[in-house]
Design a protein around this motif. Structure first.
Motif, PDB file in Angstrom:
ATOM      1  N   ASN A  98       7.117   8.850  -3.740  1.00 28.15           N
ATOM      2  CA  ASN A  98       7.937   8.959  -2.526  1.00 28.15           C
ATOM      3  C   ASN A  98       8.177   7.573  -1.932  1.00 28.15           C
ATOM      4  N   PRO A  99       8.797   6.709  -2.713  1.00 26.92           N
ATOM      5  CA  PRO A  99       8.918   5.310  -2.276  1.00 26.92           C
ATOM      6  C   PRO A  99       9.708   5.187  -0.969  1.00 26.92           C
ATOM      7  N   ASP A 100       9.246   4.268  -0.130  1.00 28.82           N
ATOM      8  CA  ASP A 100       9.935   4.010   1.137  1.00 28.82           C
ATOM      9  C   ASP A 100      10.660   2.655   1.058  1.00 28.82           C
ATOM     10  N   GLY A 101      11.162   2.195   2.190  1.00 24.76           N
ATOM     11  CA  GLY A 101      11.915   0.942   2.201  1.00 24.76           C
ATOM     12  C   GLY A 101      11.096  -0.245   1.716  1.00 24.76           C
ATOM     13  N   ASP A 102       9.819  -0.262   2.076  1.00 24.28           N
ATOM     14  CA  ASP A 102       8.958  -1.376   1.678  1.00 24.28           C
ATOM     15  C   ASP A 102       8.663  -1.323   0.176  1.00 24.28           C
ATOM     16  N   ALA A 103       8.413  -0.125  -0.326  1.00 26.45           N
ATOM     17  CA  ALA A 103       8.103   0.031  -1.756  1.00 26.45           C
ATOM     18  C   ALA A 103       9.319  -0.343  -2.606  1.00 26.45           C
ATOM     19  N   MET A 104      10.504   0.137  -2.234  1.00 25.33           N
ATOM     20  CA  MET A 104      11.712  -0.182  -3.005  1.00 25.33           C
ATOM     21  C   MET A 104      12.138  -1.626  -2.780  1.00 25.33           C
ATOM     22  N   GLY A 105      12.041  -2.084  -1.544  1.00 24.32           N
ATOM     23  CA  GLY A 105      12.422  -3.468  -1.248  1.00 24.32           C
ATOM     24  C   GLY A 105      11.579  -4.457  -2.034  1.00 24.32           C
ATOM     25  N   SER A 106      10.274  -4.222  -2.062  1.00 23.58           N
ATOM     26  CA  SER A 106       9.386  -5.184  -2.725  1.00 23.58           C
ATOM     27  C   SER A 106       9.552  -5.138  -4.246  1.00 23.58           C
ATOM     28  N   THR A 107       9.691  -3.936  -4.811  1.00 27.54           N
ATOM     29  CA  THR A 107       9.826  -3.860  -6.279  1.00 27.54           C
ATOM     30  C   THR A 107      11.175  -4.434  -6.735  1.00 27.54           C
ATOM     31  N   LEU A 108      12.241  -4.106  -6.013  1.00 26.63           N
ATOM     32  CA  LEU A 108      13.572  -4.608  -6.413  1.00 26.63           C
ATOM     33  C   LEU A 108      13.682  -6.117  -6.222  1.00 26.63           C
ATOM     34  N   ALA A 109      13.056  -6.639  -5.168  1.00 29.76           N
ATOM     35  CA  ALA A 109      13.061  -8.094  -4.952  1.00 29.76           C
ATOM     36  C   ALA A 109      12.288  -8.786  -6.079  1.00 29.76           C
ATOM     37  N   TRP A 110      11.113  -8.237  -6.401  1.00 32.70           N
ATOM     38  CA  TRP A 110      10.284  -8.840  -7.452  1.00 32.70           C
ATOM     39  C   TRP A 110      11.016  -8.789  -8.798  1.00 32.70           C
TER      40      TRP A 110
END
Ligand code: 5GP
Ligand code: MN
Length: 334
Positions: free
Chosen positions: A26-38
Motif C-alpha cells: 500500500n505504497p504512499d507518497g513517501d514510498a513511491m517518491g523515494s523509490t522512483l527518485a532512487w
C-alpha cells in the motif's frame, strides 16, 4: 549515517548492475517518491533499475515521473520473482521489516542479492547488508536527499527526481507541519524547487484531484465520528457497505484520520476501515505531542509506525473490533 556503510554503497555504485527497488505494501507518497527518485538516479549512473511495488498505489500518485514503468507484484508475480532472483542489489525503501511486503518478502529473503535498507521507521529488522535507518528524519524522501548529498551525487537531482523527493516530503510531513520538519527539511525543499520541482503543481495533483465520491465518503466518515472525551480520543469507522456506496478506490480515505486531530483538545485520532472481502479491519492512528501511537498499534493491533502516525490491523469483524478498540484505548491511554 555510518561512514563505512556510505563508503561501501559508493563502491557498489561504481559498477553497472541490476537493481530492484521496493516500497512497502500500500505504497504512499513517501514510498513511491523515494523509490522512483532512487531509480531515476541509479539509471543516470548506468544501472538497470526497476521499481517493484507489492501492490497498487492510489491514483492520486499515478502522475509521478516513472509511474508507467513500475512493476506491481500482485498482478505480475512471475516477472517480479525473476527480477528479484536476478538482481545484484535490492533496495528496500520506507519500511524496515520484510513483513511489510507480504509474500514478496520471502523472495527477497531468499535472493542472493545484496540488500540495502533506506528507511525512517523505528526498530529495524536485520535483513539488510547495509542499513541506512534514520528514524529521526521525517520522510524516507528526505533521507534519500541526504544520501545523495553524502554520496556526492546531488548533481543527478533533475526535475523528475526533485519532483519525486518533494512529493514524499510533502505527504509524510502533513504538508510540512509535523514536528519532524527541521530547517534542513526546508533547505532541502528550497534546493528541490531550484532543481525544477513545481511545488504548486505537485500540491494540486495530490490534494485537488478527488472524485465527488471521495467527498461523499468524507461526509460519511465525519458523521461517524465518535468522541471518547475521557481520553481525548476520537475514532471514525467506515464499513464495507459505506465504501461500496461511494465506489471506494484505493487512497480515497487518505487524510480522513487527520480531521479527528483537528478537534480542540483531541490527542489521539483513529480511523478504522472494514475490508470485508479480505476479512480485516485496517487502522490508521494519529496523535499529538509525546503520545505514542506506534507502541499502542504494536501492542494491540499487530502494527507499528511512527510516534505520531501508525497503522495496524484487526482480523475480527468491524462490530467486534469497535469495543475492543475502545477497551484497548482506555487501558493504554486512560
Ligand atoms: P497510514 O495510517 O498512513 O496507513 O500509516 C501511517 C504510518 O504507519 C506509516 O508510516 C506506515 O508505515 C505505518 N503503518 C501503517 N500500517 C502499518 C502496519 O500494518 N504495520 C506497521 N508496522 N506499520 C504500519
Ligand atoms: Mn515514510
Amino acid at each position: 549515517m555510518i561512514e563505512t556503510q556510505l563508503h561501501q554503497l559508493a563502491q557498489w555504485l561504481h559498477t553497472p548492475s541490476k537493481m530492484v527497488i521496493i516500497p512497502h505494501k500500500n505504497p504512499d507518497g513517501d514510498a513511491m517518491g523515494s523509490t522512483l527518485a532512487w531509480q531515476n538516479v541509479m539509471q543516470q549512473l548506468g544501472h538497470t533499475a526497476t521499481v517493484l511495488a507489492p501492490n497498487p498505489y492510489p491514483t492520486f500518485l499515478h502522475w509521478m515521473p516513472g509511474h508507467s514503468d513500475v512493476v506491481i507484484y500482485e498482478s505480475e508475480e512471475e516477472k517480479g520473482n525473476k527480477l528479484v532472483a536476478e538482481a545484484d542489489f535490492i533496495f528496500t525503501l520506507d519500511f524496515n521489516t520484510l513483513k511489510r511486503i507480504d509474500d514478496l518478502g520471502i523472495r527477497v529473503a531468499e535472493s542472493k542479492a545484496k540488500k540495502i535498507m533506506i528507511d525512517h521507521h523505528q526498530e529495524p529488522e536485520g535483513y539488510a547488508d547495509l542499513m541506512f535507518s534514520e528514524p529521526h528524519i521525517g520522510s524516507t524522501c528526505e533521507l534519500v536527499y541526504q544520501l545523495l548529498e553524502r554520496l556526492d551525487i546531488r548533481k543527478h537531482i533533475n526535475k523528475e527526481v526533485a519532483t519525486c523527493i518533494y512529493t514524499g516530503i510533502l505527504t509524510d510531513t502533513g504538508s510540512f507541519r509535523f514536528p519532524s520538519v527541521t530547517a534542513n527539511t526546508h533547505k532541502a525543499v528550497a534546493h528541490l524547487i531550484e532543481c525544477g520541482a513545481n511545488h504548486s503543481h505537485i500540491h494540486e495533483q495530490i490534494k485537488d484531484t478527488a472524485r465527488p465520491d471521495r467527498l461523499k465518503l468524507l461526509g460519511i466518515a465525519l458523521q461517524n465520528m465518535v468522541f471518547l472525551d475521557d481520553i481525548n480520543t476520537v475514532y471514525i469507522t467506515l464499513s464495507q457497505d459505506e465504501l461500496d456506496a461511494c465506489h471506494f478506490q484505493k487512497g480515497d480515505a487518505e487524510g480522513f484520520v487527520n480531521y479527528g486531530l483537528s478537534v480542540e483538545g483531541i490527542k489521539v485520532a483513529v480511523l478504522m476501515i472494514e475490508y470485508r472481502h479480505e476479512g480485516l479491519v485496517k487502522f490508521s492512528f494519529r496523535s499529538k505531542g509525546d503520545v505514542a501511537v506506534n507502541t499502542f498499534a504494536k501492542t494491540y493491533f499487530d502494527g507499528g509506525g511512527h510516534l505520531n502516525a501508525a497503522g495496524g490491523i484487526s482480523k475480527r469483524s468491524l462490530a467486534q473490533t469497535k469495543p475492543f478498540l475502545v477497551e484497548s484505548l482506555r487501558a493504554y491511554f486512560g
